[in-house]
Design a protein around this motif. Structure first.
Motif, short mmCIF file in Angstrom:
data_model
loop_
_atom_site.label_atom_id
_atom_site.label_comp_id
_atom_site.label_asym_id
_atom_site.label_seq_id
_atom_site.Cartn_x
_atom_site.Cartn_y
_atom_site.Cartn_z
N ILE A 116 -0.91 -18.96 -11.52
CA ILE A 116 -2.12 -18.76 -10.72
C ILE A 116 -1.82 -18.93 -9.24
N GLN A 117 -1.02 -19.93 -8.91
CA GLN A 117 -0.66 -20.16 -7.51
C GLN A 117 0.11 -18.99 -6.92
N GLY A 118 0.77 -18.22 -7.79
CA GLY A 118 1.56 -17.08 -7.32
C GLY A 118 0.77 -15.81 -7.08
N ILE A 119 -0.53 -15.84 -7.37
CA ILE A 119 -1.38 -14.65 -7.19
C ILE A 119 -1.98 -14.68 -5.79
N GLY A 120 -1.71 -13.65 -5.02
CA GLY A 120 -2.23 -13.58 -3.66
C GLY A 120 -3.31 -12.52 -3.51
N PRO A 121 -3.95 -12.48 -2.35
CA PRO A 121 -4.96 -11.44 -2.09
C PRO A 121 -4.30 -10.08 -1.92
N LEU A 122 -5.10 -9.02 -1.97
CA LEU A 122 -4.57 -7.69 -1.74
C LEU A 122 -4.08 -7.56 -0.29
N GLN A 123 -3.19 -6.61 -0.09
CA GLN A 123 -2.58 -6.41 1.23
C GLN A 123 -3.44 -5.46 2.05
N GLU A 124 -4.18 -6.03 2.99
CA GLU A 124 -5.17 -5.27 3.75
C GLU A 124 -4.54 -4.17 4.60
N GLU A 125 -3.35 -4.41 5.13
CA GLU A 125 -2.70 -3.38 5.95
C GLU A 125 -2.41 -2.14 5.13
N ALA A 126 -1.97 -2.32 3.89
CA ALA A 126 -1.69 -1.18 3.01
C ALA A 126 -2.97 -0.43 2.67
N ILE A 127 -4.05 -1.18 2.45
CA ILE A 127 -5.34 -0.54 2.18
C ILE A 127 -5.77 0.30 3.38
N ALA A 128 -5.59 -0.25 4.58
CA ALA A 128 -5.97 0.48 5.80
C ALA A 128 -5.13 1.75 5.97
N ARG A 129 -3.84 1.66 5.65
CA ARG A 129 -2.98 2.85 5.74
C ARG A 129 -3.42 3.91 4.75
N ALA A 130 -3.75 3.48 3.52
CA ALA A 130 -4.21 4.43 2.51
C ALA A 130 -5.52 5.08 2.94
N GLU A 131 -6.43 4.28 3.50
CA GLU A 131 -7.70 4.81 3.98
C GLU A 131 -7.49 5.83 5.09
N GLY A 132 -6.56 5.51 6.00
CA GLY A 132 -6.27 6.44 7.08
C GLY A 132 -5.73 7.76 6.57
N HIS A 133 -4.84 7.68 5.57
CA HIS A 133 -4.28 8.91 5.01
C HIS A 133 -5.35 9.71 4.28
N LEU A 134 -6.19 9.04 3.50
CA LEU A 134 -7.27 9.73 2.79
C LEU A 134 -8.17 10.49 3.76
N ASN A 135 -8.42 9.90 4.90
CA ASN A 135 -9.31 10.53 5.88
C ASN A 135 -8.66 11.70 6.60
N GLN A 136 -7.35 11.87 6.45
CA GLN A 136 -6.66 13.01 7.05
C GLN A 136 -6.59 14.20 6.09
N LEU A 137 -6.93 13.98 4.82
CA LEU A 137 -6.78 15.04 3.82
C LEU A 137 -7.91 16.07 3.94
N THR A 138 -7.63 17.27 3.46
CA THR A 138 -8.56 18.40 3.63
C THR A 138 -9.76 18.29 2.67
N LYS A 139 -10.66 17.40 3.02
CA LYS A 139 -11.87 17.15 2.23
C LYS A 139 -12.84 16.34 3.07
N PRO A 140 -14.11 16.37 2.76
CA PRO A 140 -15.05 15.45 3.42
C PRO A 140 -14.69 14.00 3.08
N PRO A 141 -14.88 13.07 4.00
CA PRO A 141 -14.55 11.67 3.73
C PRO A 141 -15.27 11.14 2.50
N GLY A 142 -14.52 10.50 1.62
CA GLY A 142 -15.10 9.88 0.43
C GLY A 142 -15.50 10.82 -0.67
N SER A 143 -15.19 12.10 -0.53
CA SER A 143 -15.69 13.08 -1.49
C SER A 143 -15.00 13.03 -2.85
N LEU A 144 -13.87 12.34 -2.96
CA LEU A 144 -13.22 12.19 -4.26
C LEU A 144 -13.59 10.88 -4.95
N GLY A 145 -14.59 10.21 -4.40
CA GLY A 145 -15.20 9.07 -5.07
C GLY A 145 -14.24 8.03 -5.59
#
Length: 350
Positions: free
Chosen positions: A9-38
């Motif tokens: 349990i002590q070895g479980i950490g929170p998610l990596q926010e920087e990686a989430i932000a990078r993924a979000e940035g990439h998703l927003n660059q793709l040829t689709k309206p933001p959030g449209s792939l749900g």
């Protein structure tokens, strides 16, 4: 001195926010309206946060099927006899069960673990982690000792650690154990305060009379043990199952190693509720695959804070719904890796 479980349990950490932000940035660059792939976009962000990689590739996937028997079957709570548990384990190992078929379709491996089957099983592909031959009848005595519950949890952790060493990075939970919906319903009641009439489902397809009897059995187990919800291990030991405890370990072990865990239906979700009560950070590593026909399943997911991706009217267990969702995770990854950006495709944003 910390126990082995506490160390995990002590070895479980929170998610990596920087990686989430990078993924979000990439998703927003793709040829689709933001959030449209749900939910595909939700998966992409989540697995990035879990793994630390913007576009992870899950080359080796495993559904870990934990198997164990239940002493409460003596009370006549299932439409199938307890002998079906070892028979189905051998079916998994022969590749003939539904989960085997769906795993082959998803490019995943089925890893079958005997953590508490009431039979002597031998097979070259069977992972033997037997703690004892089935739980005790929980309406008469505690299903497990606390030490047995802890050993079963650590069995799940050990299975995951071995698979991680072999290169597996994506896991699903599966179960086999006649009587395990009774144990899971009992856990749901004890950990959330839900009454038996709302928690108990029809399992393998029992009739109305047996369903009412099953509710009474769960209520009796709760009255006999009066398990304290604050002491989650106490609850698990008194009214849980060996395979449920094993799945708790699978979840905790995967989270510790930064791997996503796709949970299956009612039994897996009961294990997930226990795991997240023991280690709240583990909830972020879970992906809920489908909403089972078991009436208590929605309540379990709500208690964990998860929402199922699929509504397929399934109630088989084994990991079948979870393995189906491997395909959705692969689809989210392909979107991230293969879909054109506005710039690369020369598509105007406005």
């Amino acid at each position: 001195m910390m126990s082995n479980i506490e160390q995990v349990i002590q070895g479980i950490g929170p998610l990596q926010e920087e990686a989430i932000a990078r993924a979000e940035g990439h998703l927003n660059q793709l040829t689709k309206p933001p959030g449209s792939l749900g939910k595909l976009e939700e998966i992409a962000r989540q697995v990035a946060g879990i793994t630390g990689e913007t576009m992870p590739v899950f080359e080796k996937k495993a559904v870990v099927v934990m198997a164990g028997d239940h002493g409460v079957c003596e009370e006549g709570v299932s439409a199938f006899p307890a002998e079906v548990t070892p028979q189905m384990v051998m079916n998994f190992l022969a590749g003939g069960a539904a989960v085997n078929v769906l795993a082959r379709q998803a490019g995943a491996d089925v890893v079958c673990v005997d953590v508490g089957v009431n039979a002597d099983l031998e097979h070259p592909q069977l992972v033997s982690k037997k703690v004892r031959k089935g739980t005790r009848n929980m309406v008469r005595e505690a299903a497990m000792t606390r030490e047995e519950a802890e050993r079963a949890i650590m069995a799940g952790v050990e299975v995951v650690e071995d698979l991680v060493r072999k290169g597996y990075t994506l896991f699903a939970t599966g179960d086999m154990g006649i009587g395990n919906t009774t144990a899971s319903s009992s856990l749901l009641c004890a950990l959330t305060g839900l009454e038996a009439g709302l928690a108990v489902g029809r399992g393998t397809g029992i009739n109305d009379e047996t369903w009412l009897h099953k509710q009474a059995v769960v209520q009796r187990a709760l009255e006999v043990h009066d398990p304290l919800g604050e002491d989650v291990l106490d609850v698990l030991a008194k009214i849980g199952g060996l395979e449920i405890a094993g799945l708790v370990g699978v979840i905790l072990g995967a989270a510790k190693h930064g791997c996503p865990v796709v949970i299956d239906g009612f039994i897996s979700s009961a294990a997930a509720l226990v795991a997240t009560r023991l280690a709240p950070l583990s909830a972020a590593y879970l992906i809920a695959s489908h909403l089972s026909q078991e009436q208590g399943h929605r309540r379990l997911l709500e208690a964990i804070g998860l929402e199922a991706m699929l509504h397929m009217d399934m109630r088989l267990g084994e990991g079948t719904g979870a393995v189906l969702c491997f395909n959705l995770i692969d689809a989210a990854g392909k979107i991230m890796r293969e879909m054109a950006t506005f710039e690369s495709a020369g598509v105007s944003r406005s």
